[in-house]
Design an enzyme around this catalytic site. Structure first.
Site, PDB file in Angstrom:
ATOM      1  CG  ASP A 179     -27.150   2.954  14.591  1.00 20.27           C
ATOM      2  OD1 ASP A 179     -26.946   2.095  13.727  1.00 20.27           O
ATOM      3  OD2 ASP A 179     -26.422   3.104  15.598  1.00 20.27           O
ATOM      4  CG  ASP A 195     -24.568  -6.581  16.601  1.00 23.13           C
ATOM      5  OD1 ASP A 195     -23.753  -5.911  15.939  1.00 23.13           O
ATOM      6  OD2 ASP A 195     -25.775  -6.634  16.321  1.00 23.13           O
ATOM      7  CB  CYS A 198      -0.980  -0.030   1.171  1.00 19.14           C
ATOM      8  SG  CYS A 198      -2.348   1.163   1.001  1.00 19.14           S
ATOM      9  CG  HIS A 205      -3.752  -3.852   2.322  1.00 20.79           C
ATOM     10  ND1 HIS A 205      -2.936  -3.394   3.335  1.00 20.79           N
ATOM     11  CD2 HIS A 205      -4.294  -2.753   1.743  1.00 20.79           C
ATOM     12  CE1 HIS A 205      -2.990  -2.064   3.374  1.00 20.79           C
ATOM     13  NE2 HIS A 205      -3.805  -1.654   2.410  1.00 20.79           N
ATOM     14  CD  GLU A 255      -1.801  -6.464   4.872  1.00 16.53           C
ATOM     15  OE1 GLU A 255      -2.087  -5.300   5.165  1.00 16.53           O
ATOM     16  OE2 GLU A 255      -1.265  -6.779   3.781  1.00 16.53           O
TER      17      GLU A 255
END
Length: 560
Positions: A413, A244, A86, A192, A194
């Protein structure tokens, strides 16, 4: 492979972003690591991997401050083994639009420029392909069709990059750019490895094995035009799995799922929301399962919001550290990304300090919720008063300036507010395409909430998204309280309204229950990713099933 002592990799970790995943990917391939902590170690290195994360200016500033820049230039001038990732690739060039006036390492002649956000969503985030212009041992163990993971707003133009450096190119919305370079023993990639799953691990394996046996520069050769296997690539749509996470009543961290944000079961009298916290599994094991099953990204969302502050929440930080050992796709973490003062010590911590702790634990992106709404409100208040107040920098600005916009996700939200009026002086009103409000209203606007949906604010989701993009956010996770846990599909009116108002990528969230819900939201709105939780936790639908449905409908997806 050589029978001599195994290669030791020198990791140039200059202290910005998630380097833990690169470290884990090297270890997963069986190689030992030395951390470069002084300029002298650069000259002594057998092989350097530089996982540049953050912004171009910050990277070069730190390299110069630590006195790494000149020894690194000397190392590269000797054509010694190097892999930049990157920013580790971008800093090889002379300069960048990201930080005008800052000089790069200057190994590759040319200038890094920014994607045109009038033509495409910026940053370029997600899984895309590669067009090979050289043969290289980097890709010895991968197929030409294997996707890799990108997250960047700036790129090296094909037209101005010396052709003898170009290893692969990639296309994004018609714009071709250099996705990897190699000349001799010096290689670098914009993507990337990884974070590119097994494909990325195999790319690192190819590089390290070639270095080990002295074959890196000997193996590369240029391809003739007729030998190039493909002429275009495509960014696929991403499937994001959300976990969550919160403490249950016994104090254990568990993955749960809400029904319109209520995560508690019914009690013994069948009273909704009065029982124990809904327990769907352990965070690390569930995340590992989703990685194996083909999730494109995984998001840990701590819905207790670190009431003591993230720096005191060791169990969640340990979850990230453990997950990143064996999960090689992007990890987002949210909850408590804000400035705060410790109640016990009185010590103040900035949002940047909090985010940095997340990144060091293994997160690639942080998700900001309530603080983003407050920042948007302040943004409009300052705009209306013609104030140029720079004393109160938002958490969005603070983090994105240091780590880049791609590291900051905004989680919104909102909840529907039904209305008979087709417009509003401030809020974005949309017509309802399916059904009407409880009293026959044909329109609605989306009111933002904070504190996990418990408090409403007088600002709409579209205005929050627009303000947060201006402040430096790189992506939006767009939830909808009305649809949460209903398994009836995403709120397309909301997704359209926000994705049409911003130029950064939008992740659709809340409401998925069937594979067709993903296909529909991708075909009918401008979102680049779709997130789900409960349907995957309960094994009602498999990730592979969703992706196959998408592909059958002509929606690009990555099969693992």
């Amino acid at each position: 492979m050589s029978s001599n002592k195994k290669l030791t990799v020198s990791l140039l970790d200059y202290g910005a972003g998630n380097v833990r995943s690169v470290r884990n990917a090297i270890l997963a391939n069986g190689y030992e690591i030395i951390d470069i902590s002084s300029p002298e170690q650069i000259a002594e290195a057998e092989c350097i991997i530089f996982p540049g994360v953050g912004s171009y200016g910050t990277a070069m500033k730190i390299l110069n401050e630590k006195q790494y820049a000149e020894p690194l230039k000397a190392y590269l001038a000797q054509n010694r083994p190097y892999l930049g990732i990157c920013l580790g690739m971008q800093t090889l060039f002379e300069s960048s639009d990201e930080t005008p006036g800052t000089s790069g390492l200057g190994v590759i002649p040319g200038h890094i420029t920014k994607f045109d956000d009038a033509k495409m969503a910026v940053p370029h985030i997600g899984w895309n392909g590669r067009i090979a212009h050289q043969n290289s041992p980097l890709f010895r163990y991968v197929n030409a069709s294997d996707c890799v993971y990108f997250v960047h707003s700036f790129y090296a133009p094909v037209e101005t990059t010396p052709q003898d450096w170009i290893l692969t190119t990639t296309q994004y919305e018609g714009q071709s750019f250099v996705s990897s370079v190699q000349k001799g023993n010096i290689a670098a990639c914009q993507f990337h490895p990884e974070k590119s799953g097994q494909t990325g691990l195999n790319i690192l394996k190819g590089f390290l094995e070639a270095v080990e046996c002295g074959a890196l520069e000997k193996s590369s050769s240029f391809l003739k035009n007729e030998e190039i296997s493909q002429d275009e690539t495509q960014l696929v749509k991403r499937i994001v799995v959300a976990l969550d996470v919160r403490s249950n009543d016994a104090g254990d961290l568990v993955v749960t799922k809400g029904d319109q944000y209520d995560v508690r079961e019914a009690d013994e009298n069948n009273v909704k929301g009065r029982g124990g916290v809904r327990n769907l599994g352990k965070p690390v094991s569930l995340a590992a399962r989703y990685y194996t099953e083909g999730a494109d990204e995984i998001a840990f969302l701590n819905i207790t919001s670190f009431r003591q502050g993230v720096l005191d929440d060791m169990p969640m930080l340990q979850v990230l550290e453990e997950a990143s050992k064996n999960i090689f796709v992007p990890l987002t973490v949210g909850g408590g990304i804000r400035s705060y003062t410790c109640d016990s010590t009185g010590e103040a911590y900035s949002a940047l300090t909090v985010a940095s702790r997340y990144f060091r634990a293994g997160a690639d992106k942080v998700s900001i919720g309530s603080d983003a709404v407050y920042a948007a409100e302040a943004y409009y208040q300052n705009s209306n008063s013609n104030s140029n107040n720079t004393n109160n920098i938002s958490s969005i600005e603070e983090i994105s300036t240091h780590y880049g916009a791609q590291a900051v996700v905004i989680s919104i939200d909102p909840q529907r507010v039904y209305t008979n009026e087709p417009s509003h002086p401030v809020h974005k009103v949309v017509p309802l395409s399916k059904g009407k409000g409880p009293n026959g209203e044909p329109y609605c606007w989306y009111q933002c909430t904070v504190k996990g949906g418990r408090e409403k604010r007088d600002i709409c989701a579209v205005r929050v998204a627009v303000a947060c993009e201006k402040l430096g956010a790189g992506e939006i996770m767009l939830n909808c309280i009305d649809m949460d846990g209903q398994c009836q599909g995403y709120d397309h009116e909301l997704m359209k309204a926000v994705s049409e108002a911003v130029t950064i990528p939008v992740i659709a969230s809340s409401g998925a229950g069937k594979p067709v819900h993903f296909t529909d939201v991708f075909r009918e709105t401008g979102v680049q990713a779709a997130l789900a939780a409960g349907m995957f936790h309960r094994k009602e639908v498999e990730i592979d099933e969703v992706k196959k449905h998408m592909l059958e409908a002509g929606v690009p997806a990555r099969l693992s």
